[in-house]
Design an enzyme around this catalytic site. Structure first.
Site, PDB file in Angstrom:
ATOM      1  N   ASP A   1     -11.327 -41.282  19.004  1.00 45.42           N
ATOM      2  CA  ASP A   1     -12.402 -40.451  19.526  1.00 45.42           C
ATOM      3  C   ASP A   1     -13.720 -40.998  18.970  1.00 45.42           C
ATOM      4  O   ASP A   1     -13.742 -41.874  18.092  1.00 45.42           O
ATOM      5  CB  ASP A   1     -12.196 -38.970  19.191  1.00 45.42           C
ATOM      6  CG  ASP A   1     -12.941 -38.076  20.197  1.00 45.42           C
ATOM      7  OD1 ASP A   1     -13.926 -38.548  20.814  1.00 45.42           O
ATOM      8  OD2 ASP A   1     -12.562 -36.911  20.372  1.00 45.42           O
TER       9      ASP A   1
HETATM   10  C1  NOJ Z   1     -15.970 -36.844  21.975  1.00 50.42           C
HETATM   11  C2  NOJ Z   1     -14.947 -35.962  22.625  1.00 50.42           C
HETATM   12  O1  NOJ Z   1     -14.135 -35.350  21.658  1.00 50.42           O
HETATM   13  C3  NOJ Z   1     -14.036 -36.710  23.596  1.00 50.42           C
HETATM   14  O2  NOJ Z   1     -13.262 -35.768  24.287  1.00 50.42           O
HETATM   15  C4  NOJ Z   1     -14.828 -37.553  24.527  1.00 50.42           C
HETATM   16  O3  NOJ Z   1     -13.971 -38.227  25.416  1.00 50.42           O
HETATM   17  C5  NOJ Z   1     -15.654 -38.551  23.722  1.00 50.42           C
HETATM   18  N1  NOJ Z   1     -16.560 -37.825  22.854  1.00 50.42           N
HETATM   19  C6  NOJ Z   1     -16.430 -39.486  24.623  1.00 50.42           C
HETATM   20  O4  NOJ Z   1     -17.384 -38.807  25.322  1.00 50.42           O
END
Ligand code: NOJ
Length: 741
Positions: free
Chosen positions: A295
């Protein structure tokens, strides 16, 4: 036993090896590097937020200066040319994406195309209902179709990868990200997960109108303690495997090309550095042959978890655990070569990660068709077909929570609409609305206007567009307007920023002046219907008590207003069923239907498992949802043969309207070695019934679905008696007993 639909053919594997053999170490590590515009992922930050990130030490002064000066961080053309970037996060627009792709393909030494990813969660420009809403349709065709349309529009903007579906089980309504998944049930979320993967990827991932899916967040992100986003998950291995992992396994089986690690730790081990997740389960037990991405900034955040000494250590631990790509924090590109030299990681580990990344790129057909047709967007965005699908999905996602007969509305009665959310187009888009725009969207008032319905409108509270908060109650003119009306529609709920990432709440009631508005309506005594716009279950017993009808409309996307009117005026019979439990009070959270049996089940006696100051039953149970007709159930039979359990039940439409019923089947293991859930959904079916018509409905599931993990983590199916219930929701009382030999 998992049965993964593989994406890596022997031919792709051979092409990967051939390419890998030509790569330098720097080029290899470059493939593992994903860059994006912000350190928190695909989210646009305000200036104040950038400043807070700087003050918190989350970004460097240079990054801050760049952001504030408006210099796009994605203009990293030299790095692409040098093969130091394998993927971008949040590049948008066919021209921009093609330009970057051209540099990668035509100007870098090996011509390796880029993975271009974005959170296309419920549509790109045509926005569908938020996932929690869409899940309430219990309709796999809808799940799949909306993802297929989202994929087409995503391709038109130059993307080849979405960070979706989010398949985290969410049992705590305080957690803002409950909006992004399918709710609290493992079976329903598993069906949702598989359908989404099919929708995004299609039967052939390399087809030019398909994109790679990403099952996230692996794993147990929804178990964040207290529903506080990014918090730890402290859960047993059994709960992990029985509740949180099944949807991921379903996504993997369906062939999801990528997985994303979760921010949280499980029992103290950050998911980013957890080899049990990626090696033992994902690749080992499930045979996954795709790629894993972290993430946003999660690799660097391992230092904040306190399980890595520094960014280099975090990078080494993550890679060794099986984390193939680093999202957005440059920990891999800055440290892996050094850690290799120090002997903390091996070349084999780097090569394996690169293999996984390249494999996905080949499987997507990017080497054959790296560019997108820049004229596609004009033809596809918001085209009639996509809008019609969004309206259909929105109609099916609504849940009629209460109705004493007020709905459907008579078209010619004098109508008063109150509540600022009724006039808010942008708020209808919900969280993660990709490239969705308020100006393309129909709010409730637009829906009424389009039908030519006469009404009076009073906001009574405003929605602040700067910070998406809800203002105080303004009673001016309300009493007079109510006096003139035959009935009132009250728009209540949340703005789009009140759910989603970093939007946990410790109170899940109505914000701002909405309670005062409800009290004023209750006092006036005029019939009223509450239409709810929200991204989570709300604790609203006072709305239930005061309103004649309550329609859960969630954040329904581009076609929200039209779809809501279709239901309010009876053109569409509401058929959605809740996939999350609604508590009476926030303090009941986490509240979910499939909790295990306790020694003192909640009951009238004082010393039982309950709160003294809350009812025993929830406000609205899992599976609940009314219709403009009614259904009766009888004659439930169940048998087990050849590894399959088959139940049959007769369902009759006892009302005056044709409608679709969602027949639900629940199971309880009477005696087991570990306490088992009081009820678990094991099957459901859709049946269309004309007034007075009855059908014998068959529901089947595998005998293995009766099993569980014992205390030593062995999966067992025990002989014995199981309670079976079939009916309209999780409180169904039509009962039979299945004896398993
Ligand atoms: C953080 C989020 O937790 C995740 O779900 C997302 O895909 C990423 N950022 C990228 O935007």
């Amino acid at each position: 036993m998992s049965n993964r639909r593989k994406i890596i053919t022997p031919e792709i594997a051979a092409r990967v090896e051939e390419l890998l053999a030509k790569m330098t170490l720097e080029e290899k590590i470059g493939q593992l590097n994903q860059v994006g515009p912000t350190p928190v992922g695909g989210v646009d930050l305000t200036l104040a937020e950038w400043k807070r990130m700087l003050d918190a030490g989350k970004i460097t002064r240079a990054e801050y200066d760049k952001a504030v000066a408006g210099i796009p961080m994605d203009a990293q053309e030299d790095d692409v040319r040098a093969g130091r970037i394998g993927s971008f996060l949040v590049l948008k627009g066919a021209e921009k994406c093609n330009r970057m792709q051209r540099i990668a393909v035509e100007e870098s030494r090996l011509g390796i195309p880029l993975l271009l990813g974005l959170d296309v969660v419920h549509g790109l420009r045509t926005i569908f209902p938020i996932p929690l809403a869409e899940a309430c349709s219990w309709n796999e065709e809808v799940f799949e179709n909306s993802a297929a349309i989202a994929a087409k529009e995503a391709v038109a903007t130059g993307l080849n990868w979405t960070f979706a579906p989010m398949v985290d089980i969410a049992r705590d309504a305080r957690w803002g990200r409950i909006a992004e998944g399918a709710g609290e049930d493992p079976l329903l979320t598993s069906r949702f997960a598989a359908a989404k993967v099919r929708g995004f990827q299609g039967p052939d991932l390399s087809a030019p109108d398909r994109i790679a899916a990403c099952a996230k967040h692996f794993a147990a992100y929804g178990a964040a303690i207290g529903g506080r986003d990014y918090n730890s998950a402290d859960i047993s291995l059994q709960t992990l495997h029985e509740v949180y992992l099944p949807p991921f396994e379903a996504a993997s089986d369906a062939g999801a090309a990528t997985f994303m690690g979760a921010f949280n730790d499980i029992n103290g081990v950050p998911c980013t550095t957890n080899p049990y997740l990626y090696k033992d389960i994902l690749r080992g037990a499930w045979g996954f042959d795709g790629m894993v991405v972290s993430d946003a900034s999660a690799v660097a955040e391992v230092v904040a978890h306190g399980t890595a000494a520094d960014r280099g250590d975090a990078a080494a631990q993550s890679l060794a655990a099986g984390m193939d790509m680093d999202m957005g924090c440059r920990c891999y590109i800055e440290n892996l070569a050094d850690r290799l030299q120090r002997g903390e990681i091996s070349l084999q580990q780097i090569d394996d990660a690169v293999r996984h990344v390249l494999g996905v790129k080949f499987a997507l057909g990017l080497f054959e068709h790296p560019y997108v047709d820049p004229t596609l967007a004009d033809r596809l965005y918001l085209c009639a077909e996509h809008r019609a699908a969004a309206r259909d999905a929105a109609r099916r996602s609504m849940v009629l929570l209460k109705n004493d007969g007020l709905l459907p509305l008579a078209p010619d009665a004098k109508l008063l609409v109150v509540g600022g959310l009724a006039a808010e187009r942008g708020e209808m888009l919900g969280t993660w609305a990709a490239m969705g725009r308020g100006e393309d969207t129909a709010c409730l008032l637009d829906g009424l206007d389009a039908r030519g319905v006469q009404y009076e409108y009073l906001p009574c509270y405003t929605v602040n567009h700067e910070n998406h908060t809800i203002g105080e109650f303004d009673p001016a003119g309300l009493a007079e307007a109510i006096a003139k009306a035959d009935f009132v529609i009250a728009a209540l709920g949340e703005t789009r920023n009140m759910s989603g990432e970093a939007s946990s709440l410790c109170e899940i009631g109505l914000a701002g002046g909405q309670d005062a508005l409800v009290a004023a309506l209750a006092a006036a005594g005029k019939p009223f219907a509450a239409v709810l716009f929200n991204g989570r279950p709300l604790a609203i017993p006072h709305v239930d008590a005061a309103a004649n009808a309550v329609l859960e409309a969630w954040h329904l996307g581009t076609e929200a207003g039209h779809a809501i009117c279709d239901v309010l005026f009876g053109d569409h019979n509401p058929g959605g069923r809740l996939t999350v439990t609604f508590p009476h009070h926030t303090g009941e959270c986490p509240r979910y239907y499939n909790h295990v049996s306790t020694g003192r089940p909640a009951g009238e006696i004082r010393h039982s498992c309950k709160y003294m100051d809350a009812p025993i039953t929830p406000l609205y149970p899992f599976g609940h949802g009314l219709s403009y007709t009614e259904f009766a159930y009888e004659n439930l039979t169940v048998r087990e043969e050849n590894g399959m359990v088959t139940a049959q039940v007769t369902v009759r439409n006892t009302g005056a309207r044709a409608a679709e019923e969602t027949v639900q089947l629940y199971v309880h293991d009477r005696v087991a070695r570990r306490a088992r859930p009081v009820r678990e959904l094991k099957a459901f079916a859709k049946v269309w019934l004309e007034p007075g018509e009855e059908k014998r409905v068959e529901l089947t599931f595998a005998r293995s679905a009766l099993g569980y993990y014992d205390t030593a983590m062995h999966f067992i199916v025990e002989p014995g008696d199981f309670d079976i219930w079939a009916g309209h929701d999780s409180t169904a009382d039509l009962h039979a007993v299945l004896t398993v030999k």
